[in-house]
Design an enzyme around this catalytic site. Structure first.
Site, PDB file in Angstrom:
ATOM      1  N   LYS A   1     -75.093   9.575 -42.776  1.00 57.32           N
ATOM      2  CA  LYS A   1     -76.009  10.549 -43.389  1.00 57.32           C
ATOM      3  C   LYS A   1     -77.469  10.304 -43.012  1.00 57.32           C
ATOM      4  CE  LYS A   1     -73.436  12.441 -47.279  1.00 57.32           C
ATOM      5  NZ  LYS A   1     -72.091  11.882 -47.101  1.00 57.32           N
TER       6      LYS A   1
ATOM      7  N   HIS B   1     -77.578  14.942 -45.604  1.00 53.22           N
ATOM      8  CA  HIS B   1     -76.415  15.270 -46.429  1.00 53.22           C
ATOM      9  C   HIS B   1     -76.184  16.778 -46.332  1.00 53.22           C
ATOM     10  CE1 HIS B   1     -73.442  15.539 -49.371  1.00 53.22           C
ATOM     11  NE2 HIS B   1     -73.931  14.743 -50.318  1.00 53.22           N
TER      12      HIS B   1
ATOM     13  N   GLU C   1     -69.680   2.956 -54.471  1.00 50.55           N
ATOM     14  CA  GLU C   1     -68.775   2.998 -53.312  1.00 50.55           C
ATOM     15  C   GLU C   1     -68.487   1.584 -52.802  1.00 50.55           C
ATOM     16  OE1 GLU C   1     -69.850   5.908 -50.395  1.00 50.55           O
ATOM     17  OE2 GLU C   1     -67.882   5.824 -49.431  1.00 50.55           O
TER      18      GLU C   1
ATOM     19  N   PHE D   1     -70.429  15.483 -56.568  1.00 49.74           N
ATOM     20  CA  PHE D   1     -70.776  15.802 -57.949  1.00 49.74           C
ATOM     21  C   PHE D   1     -69.531  16.331 -58.665  1.00 49.74           C
ATOM     22  CE2 PHE D   1     -75.655  16.759 -57.776  1.00 49.74           C
ATOM     23  CZ  PHE D   1     -75.891  15.403 -57.641  1.00 49.74           C
TER      24      PHE D   1
ATOM     25  N   CYS E   1     -69.687  18.351 -52.692  1.00 50.99           N
ATOM     26  CA  CYS E   1     -69.883  17.685 -51.398  1.00 50.99           C
ATOM     27  C   CYS E   1     -68.600  17.118 -50.791  1.00 50.99           C
ATOM     28  CB  CYS E   1     -70.938  16.598 -51.550  1.00 50.99           C
ATOM     29  SG  CYS E   1     -72.500  17.249 -52.185  1.00 50.99           S
TER      30      CYS E   1
ATOM     31  N   HIS F   1     -69.209   7.871 -48.019  1.00 53.17           N
ATOM     32  CA  HIS F   1     -69.995   9.019 -48.470  1.00 53.17           C
ATOM     33  C   HIS F   1     -71.465   8.647 -48.312  1.00 53.17           C
ATOM     34  CE1 HIS F   1     -70.617  12.844 -50.304  1.00 53.17           C
ATOM     35  NE2 HIS F   1     -71.289  12.346 -51.327  1.00 53.17           N
TER      36      HIS F   1
END
Length: 401
Positions: A326, A331, A305, A390, A161, A294
């Site tokens: 998002k 996403h 985060e 990931f 991602c 993110h």
């Protein structure tokens, strides 16, 4: 080597929250989410049945029948966004094709078409092999280069991602070092049954529209789309009288080698990357006005985060908003970083910090300023866009106007 300042001279986007920059800007600045029930494929077997799909998409509205047949859904979305960005930049005719490249990030690529091929095969029907061509991650970049006559660098980054954020950083590097005079940088990725089923099996998909940094959040809402930025040196852009939206001031990346799906819980690696990106931009952290997170909406990622923000900004962290787009776009996996970088540039140009949608209540572990209450004006000219993927693939971009 003295690196050139890299500026952004064209914007293009095609996603579930907006099919061009005008529509996307309206959604971004007015809090309009594209998350809705999915009908691209059968989702009845899954607990989550929503996402940010490009609804009503008809390939023949954009391509002739022959061209549409050879392009995957990801190829098509990418070409639509790149065409908008290149038209916006007014770049045509200014550089040799060999001085222009494409740097893109991808994820599932043409998986959606490959699934159609498999279903046809299993049903004993004719299964056209052309449906399999798009499964190669680099095919979209190749199709963009062919269609737009970009004969310079051509490459695809696949770092989950963070792919398209990394592709923007790499594209900026190619321009900064003089290897290319212009690069179209971004990403394209689309929904498919495989990715939708996979994320559901990991139990990281929220059955309700995702609610980043909120109490009771259960995970992501998947999305699809493409976004691209046209990057040039400031010197070249000024010489040809181009409109300049902003600059890629710096970027940094790392693979934290901690876990396949979970982030390092203290946020120390993420913080290191954010600091490195700020250092690469040649600025002090006090000049970063806000951060486009993110912000997936998973219970763990949002806390990590937030922890990283505290390590980077210290006592100043309460005054540095950390927002997530998002909940508006879903996403978009391999395209997520590019769509969020584009959103950051648009918001900077409007001197606005976008709202983080779908607030469900305050989580004591997410105790920063997330702009849950609405968009707000902001005079800051520099923001950061984070992509934490990931496999520990972390990329941070520092963008300015």
């Amino acid at each position: 080597m003295v690196k050139k300042r890299v500026v952004i001279t064209g914007l293009g986007v095609f996603c579930g929250a907006g099919k061009n920059v005008t529509e996307f800007s309206d959604a971004l600045l007015n809090g309009k989410s594209g998350i809705a029930p999915l009908d691209l494929f059968d989702v009845s077997a899954f607990p989550a049945r929503i996402g940010c799909q490009v609804k009503g998409y008809a390939p023949l509205d954009h391509f002739d029948r022959t061209t549409a047949r050879k392009l995957s859904r990801a190829d098509q979305f990418g070409l639509i966004a790149v065409t908008e960005a290149l038209t916006d930049s007014g770049l045509a005719g200014h550089y040799s094709p060999f001085d222009m490249g494409v740097s893109m990030g991808g994820g599932a690529a043409g998986m959606f078409q490959s699934e159609q091929w498999l279903r046809s095969l299993l049903a004993g029907e004719s299964a056209p092999p052309v449906l399999l061509r798009g499964v190669l991650p680099d095919k979209t970049a190749t199709e963009i280069a062919l269609a737009c006559n970009l004969a310079g660098y051509q490459g695809t980054v696949t770092t989950a991602c963070s792919s398209s954020a990394t592709a923007i950083g790499w594209g900026a590097e190619l321009v900064a070092t003089g290897q290319q005079r212009a690069v179209v940088a971004g990403g394209s990725d689309t929904l498919s049954l495989l990715t939708f089923g996979g994320f559901n099996s990991l139990k990281v998909v929220d059955p309700e529209p995702c609610s980043p940094f909120s109490l009771g959040r259960q995970g992501i809402s998947l999305g699809e789309g493409a976004a691209f930025l046209v990057l040039e040196s400031e010197e070249d852009a000024l010489a040809r009288g181009a409109r300049i939206y902003g600059a890629v001031l710096g970027y940094a990346l790392a693979g934290e080698a901690y876990h396949m799906t979970a982030p390092e819980p203290t946020g120390s690696t993420a913080a290191r990357v954010m600091r490195d990106a700020i250092a690469a931009a040649g600025i002090d952290s006090s000049r970063v006005g806000w951060v486009n997170a993110h912000g997936t909406g998973t219970p763990l990622n949002d806390v990590v985060e937030s922890n990283a923000m505290k390590l980077v900004f210290g006592e100043r962290v309460p005054s540095v908003p950390l927002i997530s787009t998002k909940a508006m776009t879903g996403h978009c996996l391999g395209a997520a970083g590019a769509i969020e970088a584009l959103a950051t540039v648009i918001a900077l140009n409007h001197r606005t910090i976008p709202q983080t949608l779908n607030f469900r209540g305050r989580d004591p572990e997410c105790d920063l300023d997330y702009c849950h209450e609405g968009k707000r004006p902001c005079e800051a000219g520099i923001a950061m866009s984070n992509s934490f993927a990931f496999g520990g693939n972390i990329t941070s971009l520092v963008l300015g106007i």
